[in-house]
Motif scaffolding. Structure first.
Motif, PDB file in Angstrom:
ATOM      1  N   GLU A 128       5.081   4.889   0.429  1.00 17.58           N
ATOM      2  CA  GLU A 128       3.735   5.086   0.964  1.00 17.58           C
ATOM      3  C   GLU A 128       2.856   3.852   0.811  1.00 17.58           C
ATOM      4  O   GLU A 128       1.732   3.827   1.326  1.00 17.58           O
ATOM      5  CB  GLU A 128       3.072   6.282   0.279  1.00 17.58           C
ATOM      6  CG  GLU A 128       3.801   7.607   0.518  1.00 17.58           C
ATOM      7  CD  GLU A 128       3.189   8.762  -0.242  1.00 17.58           C
ATOM      8  OE1 GLU A 128       2.268   8.508  -1.054  1.00 17.58           O
ATOM      9  OE2 GLU A 128       3.628   9.904  -0.041  1.00 17.58           O
ATOM     10  N   ASP A 129       3.344   2.835   0.106  1.00 20.56           N
ATOM     11  CA  ASP A 129       2.547   1.622  -0.076  1.00 20.56           C
ATOM     12  C   ASP A 129       2.251   0.937   1.259  1.00 20.56           C
ATOM     13  O   ASP A 129       3.147   0.818   2.106  1.00 20.56           O
ATOM     14  CB  ASP A 129       3.294   0.614  -0.958  1.00 20.56           C
ATOM     15  CG  ASP A 129       3.286   0.976  -2.421  1.00 20.56           C
ATOM     16  OD1 ASP A 129       2.441   1.791  -2.826  1.00 20.56           O
ATOM     17  OD2 ASP A 129       4.130   0.433  -3.171  1.00 20.56           O
ATOM     18  N   PRO A 130       1.028   0.452   1.445  1.00 20.19           N
ATOM     19  CA  PRO A 130       0.756  -0.388   2.615  1.00 20.19           C
ATOM     20  C   PRO A 130       1.555  -1.688   2.505  1.00 20.19           C
ATOM     21  O   PRO A 130       1.687  -2.252   1.417  1.00 20.19           O
ATOM     22  CB  PRO A 130      -0.743  -0.669   2.520  1.00 20.19           C
ATOM     23  CG  PRO A 130      -1.292   0.344   1.577  1.00 20.19           C
ATOM     24  CD  PRO A 130      -0.180   0.675   0.627  1.00 20.19           C
ATOM     25  N   VAL A 131       2.084  -2.158   3.601  1.00 21.52           N
ATOM     26  CA  VAL A 131       2.806  -3.430   3.592  1.00 21.52           C
ATOM     27  C   VAL A 131       1.881  -4.557   3.147  1.00 21.52           C
ATOM     28  O   VAL A 131       2.300  -5.506   2.484  1.00 21.52           O
ATOM     29  CB  VAL A 131       3.407  -3.719   4.988  1.00 21.52           C
ATOM     30  CG1 VAL A 131       4.057  -5.101   5.027  1.00 21.52           C
ATOM     31  CG2 VAL A 131       4.416  -2.635   5.358  1.00 21.52           C
ATOM     32  N   SER A 132       0.596  -4.427   3.468  1.00 22.14           N
ATOM     33  CA  SER A 132      -0.374  -5.457   3.106  1.00 22.14           C
ATOM     34  C   SER A 132      -0.548  -5.607   1.603  1.00 22.14           C
ATOM     35  O   SER A 132      -1.063  -6.630   1.132  1.00 22.14           O
ATOM     36  CB  SER A 132      -1.736  -5.152   3.749  1.00 22.14           C
ATOM     37  OG  SER A 132      -2.223  -3.889   3.316  1.00 22.14           O
ATOM     38  N   LYS A 133      -0.124  -4.610   0.816  1.00 21.64           N
ATOM     39  CA  LYS A 133      -0.176  -4.734  -0.638  1.00 21.64           C
ATOM     40  C   LYS A 133       0.714  -5.881  -1.100  1.00 21.64           C
ATOM     41  O   LYS A 133       0.444  -6.511  -2.136  1.00 21.64           O
ATOM     42  CB  LYS A 133       0.283  -3.415  -1.273  1.00 21.64           C
ATOM     43  CG  LYS A 133       0.364  -3.431  -2.793  1.00 21.64           C
ATOM     44  CD  LYS A 133       0.817  -2.082  -3.337  1.00 21.64           C
ATOM     45  CE  LYS A 133       0.971  -2.109  -4.851  1.00 21.64           C
ATOM     46  NZ  LYS A 133       1.407  -0.775  -5.397  1.00 21.64           N
ATOM     47  N   TYR A 134       1.762  -6.161  -0.349  1.00 26.44           N
ATOM     48  CA  TYR A 134       2.725  -7.188  -0.718  1.00 26.44           C
ATOM     49  C   TYR A 134       2.642  -8.417   0.198  1.00 26.44           C
ATOM     50  O   TYR A 134       2.898  -9.528  -0.262  1.00 26.44           O
ATOM     51  CB  TYR A 134       4.144  -6.598  -0.660  1.00 26.44           C
ATOM     52  CG  TYR A 134       4.281  -5.350  -1.496  1.00 26.44           C
ATOM     53  CD1 TYR A 134       4.501  -5.428  -2.865  1.00 26.44           C
ATOM     54  CD2 TYR A 134       4.143  -4.084  -0.917  1.00 26.44           C
ATOM     55  CE1 TYR A 134       4.596  -4.283  -3.643  1.00 26.44           C
ATOM     56  CE2 TYR A 134       4.243  -2.931  -1.688  1.00 26.44           C
ATOM     57  CZ  TYR A 134       4.458  -3.035  -3.043  1.00 26.44           C
ATOM     58  OH  TYR A 134       4.545  -1.900  -3.812  1.00 26.44           O
ATOM     59  N   ILE A 135       2.299  -8.200   1.451  1.00 27.10           N
ATOM     60  CA  ILE A 135       2.167  -9.288   2.433  1.00 27.10           C
ATOM     61  C   ILE A 135       0.757  -9.207   3.009  1.00 27.10           C
ATOM     62  O   ILE A 135       0.494  -8.417   3.934  1.00 27.10           O
ATOM     63  CB  ILE A 135       3.211  -9.171   3.567  1.00 27.10           C
ATOM     64  CG1 ILE A 135       4.616  -8.871   3.013  1.00 27.10           C
ATOM     65  CG2 ILE A 135       3.213 -10.442   4.420  1.00 27.10           C
ATOM     66  CD1 ILE A 135       5.224  -9.979   2.189  1.00 27.10           C
ATOM     67  N   PRO A 136      -0.215  -9.978   2.485  1.00 22.49           N
ATOM     68  CA  PRO A 136      -1.620  -9.824   2.887  1.00 22.49           C
ATOM     69  C   PRO A 136      -1.861  -9.974   4.391  1.00 22.49           C
ATOM     70  O   PRO A 136      -2.829  -9.409   4.922  1.00 22.49           O
ATOM     71  CB  PRO A 136      -2.324 -10.945   2.099  1.00 22.49           C
ATOM     72  CG  PRO A 136      -1.427 -11.218   0.938  1.00 22.49           C
ATOM     73  CD  PRO A 136      -0.034 -10.993   1.428  1.00 22.49           C
ATOM     74  N   VAL A 160       5.551   0.903   3.827  1.00 27.01           N
ATOM     75  CA  VAL A 160       6.944   0.548   3.548  1.00 27.01           C
ATOM     76  C   VAL A 160       7.881   1.495   4.290  1.00 27.01           C
ATOM     77  O   VAL A 160       8.928   1.089   4.791  1.00 27.01           O
ATOM     78  CB  VAL A 160       7.200   0.576   2.033  1.00 27.01           C
ATOM     79  CG1 VAL A 160       8.684   0.431   1.718  1.00 27.01           C
ATOM     80  CG2 VAL A 160       6.395  -0.530   1.335  1.00 27.01           C
ATOM     81  N   GLU A 161       7.519   2.782   4.375  1.00 25.88           N
ATOM     82  CA  GLU A 161       8.365   3.725   5.103  1.00 25.88           C
ATOM     83  C   GLU A 161       8.505   3.320   6.564  1.00 25.88           C
ATOM     84  O   GLU A 161       9.575   3.475   7.159  1.00 25.88           O
ATOM     85  CB  GLU A 161       7.809   5.146   5.021  1.00 25.88           C
ATOM     86  CG  GLU A 161       8.689   6.153   5.756  1.00 25.88           C
ATOM     87  CD  GLU A 161       8.210   7.583   5.645  1.00 25.88           C
ATOM     88  OE1 GLU A 161       8.690   8.413   6.432  1.00 25.88           O
ATOM     89  OE2 GLU A 161       7.366   7.875   4.776  1.00 25.88           O
ATOM     90  N   HIS A 162       7.459   2.792   7.172  1.00 25.67           N
ATOM     91  CA  HIS A 162       7.548   2.348   8.557  1.00 25.67           C
ATOM     92  C   HIS A 162       8.561   1.209   8.709  1.00 25.67           C
ATOM     93  O   HIS A 162       9.244   1.110   9.737  1.00 25.67           O
ATOM     94  CB  HIS A 162       6.181   1.902   9.063  1.00 25.67           C
ATOM     95  CG  HIS A 162       5.188   3.016   9.177  1.00 25.67           C
ATOM     96  ND1 HIS A 162       3.851   2.848   8.901  1.00 25.67           N
ATOM     97  CD2 HIS A 162       5.356   4.324   9.524  1.00 25.67           C
ATOM     98  CE1 HIS A 162       3.214   4.005   9.097  1.00 25.67           C
ATOM     99  NE2 HIS A 162       4.118   4.905   9.466  1.00 25.67           N
ATOM    100  N   LEU A 163       8.662   0.358   7.706  1.00 28.46           N
ATOM    101  CA  LEU A 163       9.673  -0.707   7.743  1.00 28.46           C
ATOM    102  C   LEU A 163      11.072  -0.115   7.632  1.00 28.46           C
ATOM    103  O   LEU A 163      11.994  -0.528   8.341  1.00 28.46           O
ATOM    104  CB  LEU A 163       9.440  -1.706   6.608  1.00 28.46           C
ATOM    105  CG  LEU A 163       8.126  -2.482   6.616  1.00 28.46           C
ATOM    106  CD1 LEU A 163       8.043  -3.375   5.372  1.00 28.46           C
ATOM    107  CD2 LEU A 163       7.977  -3.330   7.876  1.00 28.46           C
ATOM    108  N   LYS A 167       9.671   2.149  12.486  1.00 30.73           N
ATOM    109  CA  LYS A 167       8.502   2.685  13.191  1.00 30.73           C
ATOM    110  C   LYS A 167       7.265   1.832  12.906  1.00 30.73           C
ATOM    111  O   LYS A 167       6.145   2.313  12.963  1.00 30.73           O
ATOM    112  CB  LYS A 167       8.257   4.143  12.769  1.00 30.73           C
ATOM    113  CG  LYS A 167       9.398   5.084  13.156  1.00 30.73           C
ATOM    114  CD  LYS A 167       9.064   6.550  12.912  1.00 30.73           C
ATOM    115  CE  LYS A 167       8.817   6.862  11.474  1.00 30.73           C
ATOM    116  NZ  LYS A 167       8.620   8.313  11.219  1.00 30.73           N
ATOM    117  N   SER A 168       7.483   0.563  12.617  1.00 30.66           N
ATOM    118  CA  SER A 168       6.404  -0.323  12.186  1.00 30.66           C
ATOM    119  C   SER A 168       5.591  -0.913  13.334  1.00 30.66           C
ATOM    120  O   SER A 168       4.444  -1.302  13.150  1.00 30.66           O
ATOM    121  CB  SER A 168       6.989  -1.479  11.369  1.00 30.66           C
ATOM    122  OG  SER A 168       7.887  -2.235  12.187  1.00 30.66           O
ATOM    123  N   GLY A 169       6.205  -1.018  14.504  1.00 29.19           N
ATOM    124  CA  GLY A 169       5.582  -1.764  15.608  1.00 29.19           C
ATOM    125  C   GLY A 169       6.036  -3.201  15.653  1.00 29.19           C
ATOM    126  O   GLY A 169       5.706  -3.946  16.581  1.00 29.19           O
TER     127      GLY A 169
END
Length: 414
Positions: A128-136, A160-163, A167-169
């Motif tokens: 559930e973490d936003p990807v931006s937490k790791y890649i600003p 992270v689930e979208h990755l 389903k990330s876009g």
């Protein structure tokens, strides 16, 4: 207790004998070959069917479609079918065997996805973490309309689930040719390995997405970005993460991003199409398609998945985590417009869910663009591998990874 005194105690204790024997047995077991032959009748496969499959594979070699190939079917009891034809390359007389090194390309993705869920189990990561937490750079997402070129702010947050579920876009230039977004990828994202994982992820984060995260499926660089996320979450390079969490416990010591030069003579080469020289190290450790492996090694990974996360006493994932990974994620509200298989099959957190011919259940796995394939089928208690190296060439090959899957299931169902 100091190290010397501990050593002395072990040497003088009766318990030391028991521990030593147990350790020796564990080491011997882990280092044993992953290939133990059993009768093909365990899989309802006959010798005549094996002969026919081998003839079809040989026809692909004789027709100059591939230099060589290998197919196998196995389970936790052993390998019931293992057939190889041809050689490691067009100018190589070495026969293909279980030690031949193949570029497995996208069969890297399930490995990295399993590593991600290992981090989830350890509390270092959440799906559930936003990807931006790791890649600003993913903190200010934008969406592009590929028809008009209009770019607008995203409404959804990429997780992270979208990755894991594609389903990330995020897309990939090769799958977005002729579009505005494809042009942007070609300009900003190097696919020659010259970017580090962090650099590639940052470049993609600065590009617009094809659709709102979570609303559709599209193949692309999602798992490459996931690899960069894992590096931040674990504080280690991706190769160290995979070694520590998967390869060393499974004794997959020949599965690597780059192949040592002394092993170069074992690398399979295609007749058609150019493939990267992975004896030359580059900055990128591609989570989406950078691994090289042998049949002997990848059996261990497939067997672990068949055995609910454990292989020969080494547990990689809890069964509950693997069950969670295998759940369908292409739910009705998710667009299949870009899905390779239309309404057939599905996608989970790291695996393609493939319908099994003639059965109600399904297998899971994935394939590599260079001709490789693996699948795991728990209903039929089996896994299969097919290894070849091919990029392009004439159409109409009498054998490939699609045919390999079909003929195996036809044999099992007879």
């Amino acid at each position: 207790m100091t190290a010397p005194s501990l050593k002395h105690w072990l040497q003088t204790s009766a318990l030391a004998t028991v521990l030593s024997l147990g350790c020796a047995a564990a080491i011997a077991q882990s280092e044993a070959s992953s290939i133990k032959r059993i009768d093909p009748s365990n899989f309802n496969i006959t010798e005549d069917e094996i002969s026919d499959i081998r003839s079809q594979m040989q026809a692909a070699v004789d027709g100059n479609h591939i230099a060589g190939a290998l197919i196998l079917v196995g389970n936790d009891d052993g390998i019931g079918m293992l057939e190889s034809v041809g050689t490691q390359g067009p100018e190589d007389d070495t026969p293909v065997d279980a030690q031949t090194i193949f570029r497995i390309y996208s069969m890297t993705k399930p490995v990295v996805s399993v590593a991600a869920m290992s981090l989830v189990e350890d509390g270092l990561l959440s799906v559930e973490d936003p990807v931006s937490k790791y890649i600003p750079e993913f903190g200010s997402l934008e969406i592009i309309d590929n028809e008009t070129g209009e770019i607008t702010p995203a409404e959804n947050t990429m997780t992270v689930e979208h990755l894991l579920t594609h389903k990330s876009g995020i897309v990939q230039g090769i799958f977005a040719g002729g579009t505005k977004l494809g042009e942007l990828y070609s300009e900003a994202v190097n696919t020659d390995g010259s970017m580090s994982n962090a650099e590639l992820a940052a470049a993609i984060g600065n590009l617009p997405m094809l659709f709102e995260p979570g609303t559709a499926w599209h193949y692309g660089h999602s798992t490459d970005v996931l690899g960069a996320v894992l590096e931040v979450a674990a504080g280690q390079p991706l190769d160290e993460i995979l070694n520590e969490r998967i390869f060393e416990p499974l004794n997959m010591d020949e599965t690597t991003f780059y192949v040592p030069s002394e092993k170069s003579s074992r690398i399979a080469q295609p007749i058609h199409g150019a493939m990267a020289d992975y004896t030359i190290e580059r900055p990128q450790l591609s989570g989406g398609g950078g691994l090289n492996s042998t049949t002997e090694d990848y059996i261990r990974f497939a067997n672990m998945l068949l055995n609910d996360g454990e292989y020969r006493g080494s547990r990689i994932l809890d069964k509950e985590t693997l069950d969670w990974m295998r759940e369908e994620r292409l739910t009705p509200e998710v667009s299949r417009e870009y899905f390779f298989y239309g309404n057939r099959g599905g996608w989970s957190m790291g695996f393609h869910l493939q319908p099994v011919p003639g059965h109600d259940g399904s297998s899971f796995g994935w394939r590599g663009i260079g001709g490789t394939l693996f699948l795991v089928d728990q209903e039929n208690d089996m896994f299969m591998l097919y290894m070849e190296q091919k990029r392009g060439g004439p159409r109409g090959a009498p054998f490939d990874n699609n045919i390999a899957q079909r003929v195996v299931y036809e044999a099992i169902a007879d």
